[in-house]
Scaffold this motif. Structure first.
Motif, PDB file in Angstrom:
ATOM      1  N   LEU A   1      -4.937   3.432  17.723  1.00 29.19           N
ATOM      2  CA  LEU A   1      -4.366   2.274  18.157  1.00 29.19           C
ATOM      3  C   LEU A   1      -5.106   1.079  17.244  1.00 29.19           C
ATOM      4  CD1 LEU A   1      -3.218   2.406  21.762  1.00 29.19           C
ATOM      5  CD2 LEU A   1      -1.831   1.788  19.836  1.00 29.19           C
ATOM      6  N   ALA A   2      -6.438   0.954  17.156  1.00 27.38           N
ATOM      7  CA  ALA A   2      -6.868  -0.056  16.452  1.00 27.38           C
ATOM      8  C   ALA A   2      -6.622  -0.024  14.843  1.00 27.38           C
ATOM      9  CB  ALA A   2      -8.602  -0.044  16.563  1.00 27.38           C
ATOM     10  N   ALA A   3      -6.556   1.371  14.334  1.00 27.33           N
ATOM     11  CA  ALA A   3      -6.163   1.575  12.758  1.00 27.33           C
ATOM     12  C   ALA A   3      -4.733   0.997  12.906  1.00 27.33           C
ATOM     13  CB  ALA A   3      -6.291   2.696  12.686  1.00 27.33           C
ATOM     14  N   THR A   4      -3.927   1.368  13.650  1.00 28.75           N
ATOM     15  CA  THR A   4      -2.649   1.021  13.722  1.00 28.75           C
ATOM     16  C   THR A   4      -2.190  -0.237  13.543  1.00 28.75           C
ATOM     17  OG1 THR A   4      -1.735   3.191  14.727  1.00 28.75           O
ATOM     18  CG2 THR A   4      -0.194   1.146  15.021  1.00 28.75           C
ATOM     19  N   LEU A   5      -2.872  -1.361  14.524  1.00 31.74           N
ATOM     20  CA  LEU A   5      -2.751  -2.577  14.681  1.00 31.74           C
ATOM     21  C   LEU A   5      -3.274  -3.453  13.448  1.00 31.74           C
ATOM     22  CD1 LEU A   5      -4.141  -4.083  18.291  1.00 31.74           C
ATOM     23  CD2 LEU A   5      -1.882  -4.155  17.232  1.00 31.74           C
ATOM     24  N   GLU A   6      -4.149  -2.619  12.781  1.00 27.71           N
ATOM     25  CA  GLU A   6      -4.804  -3.236  11.420  1.00 27.71           C
ATOM     26  C   GLU A   6      -3.644  -3.390  10.416  1.00 27.71           C
ATOM     27  OE1 GLU A   6      -8.695  -3.153   8.436  1.00 27.71           O
ATOM     28  OE2 GLU A   6      -8.258  -1.488   9.947  1.00 27.71           O
ATOM     29  N   TRP A   7      -2.785  -2.061  10.255  1.00 26.41           N
ATOM     30  CA  TRP A   7      -1.868  -1.890   9.438  1.00 26.41           C
ATOM     31  C   TRP A   7      -0.756  -2.782   9.567  1.00 26.41           C
ATOM     32  CZ3 TRP A   7      -0.216  -0.620   4.897  1.00 26.41           C
ATOM     33  CH2 TRP A   7       1.003  -0.300   4.637  1.00 26.41           C
ATOM     34  N   MET A   8      -0.273  -2.735  10.989  1.00 30.03           N
ATOM     35  CA  MET A   8       0.896  -3.552  11.228  1.00 30.03           C
ATOM     36  C   MET A   8       0.679  -4.946  11.200  1.00 30.03           C
ATOM     37  SD  MET A   8       2.163  -1.642  14.696  1.00 30.03           S
ATOM     38  CE  MET A   8       3.596  -2.762  14.980  1.00 30.03           C
ATOM     39  N   LEU A   9      -0.670  -5.502  11.407  1.00 29.34           N
ATOM     40  CA  LEU A   9      -0.784  -7.052  11.096  1.00 29.34           C
ATOM     41  C   LEU A   9      -1.006  -7.406   9.787  1.00 29.34           C
ATOM     42  CD1 LEU A   9      -2.815  -7.877  14.406  1.00 29.34           C
ATOM     43  CD2 LEU A   9      -0.720  -8.225  14.083  1.00 29.34           C
ATOM     44  N   ALA A  10      -1.568  -6.456   8.991  1.00 29.67           N
ATOM     45  CA  ALA A  10      -1.670  -6.573   7.500  1.00 29.67           C
ATOM     46  C   ALA A  10      -0.378  -6.612   6.881  1.00 29.67           C
ATOM     47  CB  ALA A  10      -2.524  -5.636   6.912  1.00 29.67           C
ATOM     48  N   GLY A  11       0.452  -5.787   7.312  1.00 25.53           N
ATOM     49  CA  GLY A  11       1.935  -5.713   6.821  1.00 25.53           C
ATOM     50  C   GLY A  11       3.026  -6.655   7.152  1.00 25.53           C
ATOM     51  N   LEU A  12       2.790  -7.202   8.511  1.00 23.43           N
ATOM     52  CA  LEU A  12       3.669  -8.003   9.104  1.00 23.43           C
ATOM     53  C   LEU A  12       4.142  -9.247   8.155  1.00 23.43           C
ATOM     54  CD1 LEU A  12       3.536  -9.010  12.796  1.00 23.43           C
ATOM     55  CD2 LEU A  12       4.470 -10.651  11.255  1.00 23.43           C
ATOM     56  N   PRO A  13       3.118 -10.096   7.761  1.00 27.59           N
ATOM     57  CA  PRO A  13       3.561 -11.209   7.035  1.00 27.59           C
ATOM     58  C   PRO A  13       4.460 -10.912   5.642  1.00 27.59           C
ATOM     59  CG  PRO A  13       1.175 -11.328   7.648  1.00 27.59           C
ATOM     60  CD  PRO A  13       1.778  -9.958   7.901  1.00 27.59           C
ATOM     61  N   GLN A  14       3.923  -9.631   5.126  1.00 26.34           N
ATOM     62  CA  GLN A  14       4.730  -9.466   4.003  1.00 26.34           C
ATOM     63  C   GLN A  14       6.191  -8.574   4.319  1.00 26.34           C
ATOM     64  OE1 GLN A  14       2.175  -7.547   0.866  1.00 26.34           O
ATOM     65  NE2 GLN A  14       0.878  -7.613   2.277  1.00 26.34           N
ATOM     66  N   MET A  15       6.314  -7.831   5.180  1.00 25.66           N
ATOM     67  CA  MET A  15       7.514  -7.217   5.670  1.00 25.66           C
ATOM     68  C   MET A  15       8.580  -8.094   6.319  1.00 25.66           C
ATOM     69  SD  MET A  15       6.043  -3.811   7.191  1.00 25.66           S
ATOM     70  CE  MET A  15       4.527  -2.960   6.345  1.00 25.66           C
ATOM     71  N   CYS A  16       7.884  -9.142   7.021  1.00 23.41           N
ATOM     72  CA  CYS A  16       9.027 -10.143   7.702  1.00 23.41           C
ATOM     73  C   CYS A  16       8.785 -11.370   6.960  1.00 23.41           C
ATOM     74  CB  CYS A  16       8.158 -10.134   9.206  1.00 23.41           C
ATOM     75  SG  CYS A  16       7.915  -8.529   9.874  1.00 23.41           S
ATOM     76  N   ALA A  17       8.643 -11.488   5.813  1.00 22.03           N
ATOM     77  CA  ALA A  17       8.366 -12.973   5.312  1.00 22.03           C
ATOM     78  C   ALA A  17       9.844 -13.932   5.504  1.00 22.03           C
ATOM     79  CB  ALA A  17       8.115 -12.805   3.855  1.00 22.03           C
TER      80      ALA A  17
END
Length: 265
Positions: A160-176
């Motif tokens: 889950l910690a690794a998953t959160l790191e990916w989701m939060l790294a991608g969120l600003p780009q994927m949802c720009a």
């Protein structure tokens, strides 16, 4: 954190293999939480992702430049496979994929930033996190929609910690684009339970560009939304509605607009 993602992935592979070996014919054929995909198709996708990482020249993923479209290609190509063939592919390519991902955790590859279709640009070491996210989500939320024992798999803190790191790294780009269209309201995301942590999703500096940023820790002046990392995997990918599992300043219309804009691939 990404090296921990590899540790988590080893456990996820073992969980997936045990689950696949236990599935009945009816369960393999059951509709999953992925629209139009059977449980078998989800498992096939998981195997295909590893194959694309370990030997991309051996599998057709199309040339759309869109991750979700690319995911559909090998699934449709192999819809007539048997469950035994799917399991064999997963057994083979998960191990080869894990070796390839492990090789991306050290310099100079680890910090090399590459474009990942419409997922954004990321350092290569985060690919391990991306696959941890992929597995966690598909096993518990997609196969779990049809198979209770998949939904009940452990909420592994490392994964889950690794998953959160990916989701939060991608969120600003994927949802720009979506975030650019909502009130420019910073929001604290506080995760309870396994992988507990706090982050602040904040509008970017207009002078530097419109992209939002995710910072570690909470901003004392920003409204707070509380959820769990497990639930965020579901509602942060639009598999569920954040309103069902989130608390805090969720009645704030600006906050609601920001949360509605989140859709991580």
């Amino acid at each position: 954190m990404s090296k921990q993602a590899i540790t988590g992935l080893k456990a996820e592979i073992e969980r997936a293999q045990a689950l696949f070996a236990s599935l009945t014919d009816a369960e393999w054929a059951a509709p999953s939480g992925c629209d139009g995909w059977r449980v078998q198709d989800v498992a096939q996708h998981m195997a295909a992702v590893y194959q694309q990482i370990a030997a991309p020249d051996t599998i057709d993923a199309g040339d759309s430049g869109m991750a979700e479209v690319a995911a559909e290609v090998p699934v449709q190509d192999r819809r007539d496979w048997t469950p035994r063939q799917v399991m064999a592919a997963y057994d083979e390519w998960s191990q080869k994929g894990l070796v390839a991902l492990t090789g991306l955790q050290d310099a100079p590859m680890a910090d090399t930033v590459v474009p990942l279709s419409d997922l954004g640009e990321h350092p290569m070491h985060l690919l391990g996190n991306a696959i941890a996210f992929d597995h966690y989500c598909h096993l518990r939320h997609d196969i779990g929609a049809a198979v209770t024992r998949a939904a009940e798999l452990p909420q592994d803190e490392t994964v889950l910690a690794a998953t959160l790191e990916w989701m939060l790294a991608g969120l600003p780009q994927m949802c720009a684009d979506q975030l650019a269209a909502v009130p420019q309201q910073p929001v604290n995301l506080v995760f309870d339970g396994p992988a507990a942590n706090s982050f602040c999703l904040t509008p970017g500096d207009p002078a530097a560009g419109p992209r939002w940023v995710v910072a570690n820790g909470a901003d004392d002046d920003a409204p707070v939304v509380r959820t769990t990392a497990h639930d965020f995997v579901s509602w942060g990918t639009k598999r569920a509605d954040w309103r069902d599992t989130s608390t805090g300043d969720v009645s704030n219309a600006n906050v609601a607009a920001v949360l509605d804009a989140i859709n991580v691939i």
